[in-house]
Motif scaffolding. Structure first.
Motif, PDB file in Angstrom:
ATOM      1  N   VAL A  50      80.982  -2.399  69.310  1.00 59.42           N
ATOM      2  CA  VAL A  50      80.694  -1.180  68.564  1.00 59.42           C
ATOM      3  C   VAL A  50      79.465  -1.444  67.698  1.00 59.42           C
ATOM      4  N   ILE A  51      78.520  -0.524  67.727  1.00 61.43           N
ATOM      5  CA  ILE A  51      77.311  -0.644  66.907  1.00 61.43           C
ATOM      6  C   ILE A  51      77.201   0.602  66.043  1.00 61.43           C
ATOM      7  N   ASN A  52      77.138   0.388  64.717  1.00 58.57           N
ATOM      8  CA  ASN A  52      76.894   1.548  63.857  1.00 58.57           C
ATOM      9  C   ASN A  52      75.397   1.692  63.634  1.00 58.57           C
ATOM     10  N   HIS A  53      74.953   2.887  63.417  1.00 59.20           N
ATOM     11  CA  HIS A  53      73.527   3.096  63.171  1.00 59.20           C
ATOM     12  C   HIS A  53      73.330   4.347  62.327  1.00 59.20           C
ATOM     13  N   ALA A  54      72.156   4.409  61.710  1.00 61.08           N
ATOM     14  CA  ALA A  54      71.770   5.573  60.907  1.00 61.08           C
ATOM     15  C   ALA A  54      70.264   5.765  61.036  1.00 61.08           C
ATOM     16  N   TRP A  55      69.501   4.947  60.303  1.00 58.38           N
ATOM     17  CA  TRP A  55      68.052   5.064  60.308  1.00 58.38           C
ATOM     18  C   TRP A  55      67.493   4.834  61.723  1.00 58.38           C
ATOM     19  N   GLU A  73      80.433  -3.205  77.278  1.00 58.77           N
ATOM     20  CA  GLU A  73      80.597  -1.775  77.028  1.00 58.77           C
ATOM     21  C   GLU A  73      80.262  -1.528  75.567  1.00 58.77           C
ATOM     22  N   ILE A  74      79.186  -0.778  75.317  1.00 59.05           N
ATOM     23  CA  ILE A  74      78.754  -0.494  73.954  1.00 59.05           C
ATOM     24  C   ILE A  74      79.149   0.927  73.582  1.00 59.05           C
ATOM     25  N   ARG A  75      79.770   1.046  72.408  1.00 59.73           N
ATOM     26  CA  ARG A  75      80.073   2.350  71.841  1.00 59.73           C
ATOM     27  C   ARG A  75      79.399   2.421  70.475  1.00 59.73           C
ATOM     28  N   TYR A  76      79.008   3.615  70.080  1.00 57.42           N
ATOM     29  CA  TYR A  76      78.214   3.786  68.870  1.00 57.42           C
ATOM     30  C   TYR A  76      78.980   4.564  67.807  1.00 57.42           C
ATOM     31  N   SER A  77      78.787   4.136  66.565  1.00 63.85           N
ATOM     32  CA  SER A  77      79.332   4.846  65.413  1.00 63.85           C
ATOM     33  C   SER A  77      78.145   5.374  64.613  1.00 63.85           C
ATOM     34  N   ALA A  78      77.778   6.609  64.880  1.00 62.77           N
ATOM     35  CA  ALA A  78      76.609   7.209  64.238  1.00 62.77           C
ATOM     36  C   ALA A  78      76.973   7.692  62.839  1.00 62.77           C
ATOM     37  N   GLU A  79      76.181   7.284  61.851  1.00 59.85           N
ATOM     38  CA  GLU A  79      76.497   7.608  60.465  1.00 59.85           C
ATOM     39  C   GLU A  79      75.639   8.727  59.888  1.00 59.85           C
ATOM     40  N   GLY A  80      74.541   9.040  60.523  1.00 57.03           N
ATOM     41  CA  GLY A  80      73.646  10.040  59.933  1.00 57.03           C
ATOM     42  C   GLY A  80      72.980   9.452  58.710  1.00 57.03           C
ATOM     43  N   GLU A  81      73.537   9.719  57.545  1.00 61.58           N
ATOM     44  CA  GLU A  81      73.085   9.059  56.316  1.00 61.58           C
ATOM     45  C   GLU A  81      73.799   7.719  56.220  1.00 61.58           C
ATOM     46  N   PRO A  82      73.057   6.617  55.998  1.00 64.37           N
ATOM     47  CA  PRO A  82      73.675   5.290  56.052  1.00 64.37           C
ATOM     48  C   PRO A  82      74.833   5.120  55.062  1.00 64.37           C
ATOM     49  N   LEU A  83      75.943   4.602  55.561  1.00 67.03           N
ATOM     50  CA  LEU A  83      77.049   4.191  54.708  1.00 67.03           C
ATOM     51  C   LEU A  83      76.830   2.731  54.322  1.00 67.03           C
ATOM     52  N   GLU A  84      77.496   2.271  53.283  1.00 71.36           N
ATOM     53  CA  GLU A  84      77.461   0.844  52.977  1.00 71.36           C
ATOM     54  C   GLU A  84      78.323   0.104  54.002  1.00 71.36           C
ATOM     55  N   VAL A  90      84.904   1.054  58.059  1.00 68.30           N
ATOM     56  CA  VAL A  90      86.025   1.999  58.031  1.00 68.30           C
ATOM     57  C   VAL A  90      85.764   3.169  58.977  1.00 68.30           C
ATOM     58  N   ARG A  91      84.538   3.683  58.970  1.00 69.54           N
ATOM     59  CA  ARG A  91      84.198   4.797  59.866  1.00 69.54           C
ATOM     60  C   ARG A  91      84.419   4.401  61.332  1.00 69.54           C
ATOM     61  N   ALA A  92      84.112   3.141  61.659  1.00 71.01           N
ATOM     62  CA  ALA A  92      84.210   2.680  63.045  1.00 71.01           C
ATOM     63  C   ALA A  92      85.587   2.133  63.412  1.00 71.01           C
ATOM     64  N   LEU A  93      86.504   2.036  62.450  1.00 67.99           N
ATOM     65  CA  LEU A  93      87.805   1.406  62.706  1.00 67.99           C
ATOM     66  C   LEU A  93      88.545   1.969  63.926  1.00 67.99           C
ATOM     67  N   PRO A  94      88.599   3.273  64.122  1.00 68.77           N
ATOM     68  CA  PRO A  94      89.322   3.769  65.300  1.00 68.77           C
ATOM     69  C   PRO A  94      88.809   3.171  66.610  1.00 68.77           C
ATOM     70  N   LEU A  95      87.508   2.913  66.701  1.00 70.89           N
ATOM     71  CA  LEU A  95      86.944   2.302  67.895  1.00 70.89           C
ATOM     72  C   LEU A  95      87.267   0.816  67.977  1.00 70.89           C
ATOM     73  N   LEU A  96      87.370   0.164  66.825  1.00 70.66           N
ATOM     74  CA  LEU A  96      87.540  -1.281  66.783  1.00 70.66           C
ATOM     75  C   LEU A  96      88.975  -1.727  67.028  1.00 70.66           C
ATOM     76  N   ILE A  97      89.930  -0.945  66.589  1.00 71.58           N
ATOM     77  CA  ILE A  97      91.325  -1.395  66.667  1.00 71.58           C
ATOM     78  C   ILE A  97      92.075  -0.762  67.830  1.00 71.58           C
TER      79      ILE A  97
END
Length: 230
Positions: A50-55, A73-84, A90-97
């Motif tokens: 899982v890769i999160n991204h924003a900028w 297999e890559i899945r993305y967690s798009a944040e729009g405005e960057p989260l810390e 936490v945003r990506a947890l459903p994909l990770l667990i």
């Protein structure tokens, strides 16, 4: 087990290089920084990342695609405005667990290391929520982050602190009760350390925090000259 690469930062310390290129796609040794991680994960036997991204995140998706080129297999967690960092996890947890026992690997996208990821395994201690990879303090971070005790337990206080490499094995318990406004990962880890729920392992090999243009240039030189494995 699944892995997550943190790739949502704006890379402000890397400007002007990151004005039009997201930091994970900056090149060292002929490969994007994030590609070094993906190759390492694939060699280690990981299958889902899982890769999160924003900028400039769409550039990351366009460059990496679905991961087939890496055998992943890559899945993305798009944040729009960057989260810390903690919020992004936490945003990506459903994909990770999904389909897992609750443990997952997390790697900062702006580091390079020869740490053997296969050495990180869920601990036998059921009261442990995180295992962090620590290393000797670099010149730009002489005070370190956390103290590694002889029993392998990490604490926020103590002499002879080591530096957190940005590589960790985390359990979903660590984020219980948090949402994607959780902020940075550091306070979450320190809270768990206060309850003796964080362990550490020390890496004695190579590790570089690619946080500035000068360090990126140095990493590129070492890789190009064959002084580091590519």
């Amino acid at each position: 087990m699944k892995a997550m690469i943190l790739a949502a930062g704006k890379g402000e310390r890397m400007r002007p290089l990151t004005l039009h290129t997201p930091k994970p796609l900056l090149v060292a040794g002929g490969k994007a920084l994030i590609t070094h991680h993906l190759d390492n994960l694939s060699r280690t036997g990981f299958q889902e990342v899982v890769i999160n991204h924003a900028w400039l995140g769409q550039q990351i998706e366009q460059h990496l695609g679905n991961g087939e080129q890496f055998g992943l297999e890559i899945r993305y967690s798009a944040e729009g405005e960057p989260l810390e960092t903690a919020g992004g996890i936490v945003r990506a947890l459903p994909l990770l667990i999904e389909g897992s026992d609750g443990w997952f690997l997390v790697i900062n996208g702006d580091i390079w290391t020869d740490f053997p990821l296969g050495q990180l395994q869920p601990p036998a201690n059921p009261d442990c929520d995180a295992v962090l990879v620590m290393t000797d303090n670099p010149a730009h971070h002489p005070d370190g982050d956390f103290h590694l005790g002889p029993d392998g337990v990490l604490s926020a206080c103590g002499a002879d602190k080591l530096t957190f490499t940005g590589i960790s094995l985390l359990h979903r318990r660590l984020f219980a009760g948090l949402d994607d406004s959780a902020g940075k990962l550091g306070p979450v880890l320190r809270n768990a350390m206060a309850r003796h729920r964080v362990q550490g392992v020390q890496h004695h090999g190579q590790w570089i925090d690619v946080g500035t243009p000068a360090r990126l240039t140095e990493l590129d030189r070492l890789l190009t000259e064959g002084k580091l494995p590519s």
